[in-house]
Design a protein around this motif. Structure first.
Motif, mmCIF file in Angstrom:
data_model
loop_
_atom_site.group_PDB
_atom_site.id
_atom_site.type_symbol
_atom_site.label_atom_id
_atom_site.label_comp_id
_atom_site.label_asym_id
_atom_site.label_seq_id
_atom_site.Cartn_x
_atom_site.Cartn_y
_atom_site.Cartn_z
ATOM 1 N N LYS A 173 -11.301 44.241 -24.645
ATOM 2 C CA LYS A 173 -10.609 44.164 -23.036
ATOM 3 C C LYS A 173 -9.718 45.554 -23.046
ATOM 4 O O LYS A 173 -9.674 46.249 -22.038
ATOM 5 N N ALA A 188 -18.091 42.346 -19.749
ATOM 6 C CA ALA A 188 -18.168 43.275 -18.623
ATOM 7 C C ALA A 188 -19.493 44.131 -18.644
ATOM 8 O O ALA A 188 -19.347 45.368 -18.831
ATOM 9 N N LYS A 217 -19.706 47.296 -16.675
ATOM 10 C CA LYS A 217 -19.058 48.497 -16.889
ATOM 11 C C LYS A 217 -19.673 49.489 -18.068
ATOM 12 O O LYS A 217 -19.310 50.420 -18.315
#
Length: 276
Positions: A82, A115, A118
């Motif tokens: 993260k 994600a 990304k």
């Protein structure tokens, strides 16, 4: 070899001070993630090559290198992932390529789960894989007053040169500069506190069923003489990841960026901009 031209600074991400080296231009972005007990120094021999083709972000992970040895950060792979995703956002990139070495490979794979939109593609260099979480008894022991001294003794029981011998196939590459740079953290008290927190917080490596959910194209590059993470781990990862390819180098150990920088660069380029 080209001159190393990256900017060096500290950035604040999620309230953590991170040491960062970066080069921003009109080329595709690439994020470099180092491994356990290492730093951006891991990539010193491929950065001069990468800077011809990419915008580069290289970050010392919390607890390592010149970054903050936080006593509040939760040192899990998911939190590291993260944090790296927030770094990408901080630099204003909608997506990026990722190159990750050793333990950094688990961070990159967690990023791909959290994600995937990304990440363009991932390159894993001798990535860790299939390690389980530390045993509960060891985790409980880490709260005892003497445990930091035990960790200090365990890490320092071998000198830096012995540790380097374990990560190199070509022992002649080990020099005073490497010994100094890889020995630097061992004199920092905060380093041992961070290691203890990593021991407590690090979840096990991703399970096969989790790896099978990763759709980001992945290239795995391995030294066939890697004594830290054997090439069989790479062979298992390439079976579990849905879109992956494995390349191996003969007579090469774990610190692959030091032993084969030109070859690593060539394979990164083929997997990213030039594709494979």
């Amino acid at each position: 070899m080209s001159v190393y031209q990256l900017n060096q600074t500290y950035i604040k991400v999620a309230n953590i001070n991170l040491y960062c080296e970066y080069l921003l231009n009109d080329k595709p972005p690439i994020l470099l993630i180092h491994g356990f007990a290492s730093s951006t120094y891991t990539f010193r021999r491929i950065i001069p090559l990468l800077q011809r083709e990419f915008s580069i972000i290289a970050v010392d992970l919390p607890g390592f290198g010149k970054s903050e040895k936080s006593t509040s950060f939760i040192y899990s792979f998911q939190n590291y992932a993260k944090l790296m995703l927030e770094c990408i956002d901080k630099f204003g990139f909608p997506n990026t390529y990722v190159v990750a070495h050793s333990m950094g490979g688990q961070i990159a794979l967690n990023m791909a789960l959290i994600a995937p939109e990304k990440l363009n593609k991932i390159v894993l260099l001798c990535s860790s894989g299939y390690l389980k979480r530390a045993k509960k008894l060891l985790i409980y022991s880490s709260y005892l007053p003497f445990f930091e001294k035990f960790v200090h003794y365990y890490i320092r029981r071998k000198d830096v040169k012995d540790h380097l011998r374990n990560v190199f196939f070509n022992q002649t590459l080990i020099n005073d500069e490497l010994i100094h740079e890889f020995g630097r953290p061992l004199s920092e008290k905060g380093f041992y506190k961070a290691l203890i927190r990593l021991l407590r917080h690090r979840e096990g490596d991703l399970l096969p069923q989790q790896l099978q959910d990763i759709q980001v194209p992945t290239l795995l590059i391995w030294g066939e003489d890697d004594r830290v993470v054997p090439v069989n781990v790479g062979r298992q990862l390439v079976r579990d990841l849905p879109d992956a390819k494995l390349i191996t180098y003969e007579k090469t150990g774990h610190l692959i960026t030091e032993e084969r920088p030109e070859l690593v660069f060539k394979n990164i380029l083929m997997h990213t901009i030039h594709q494979i």
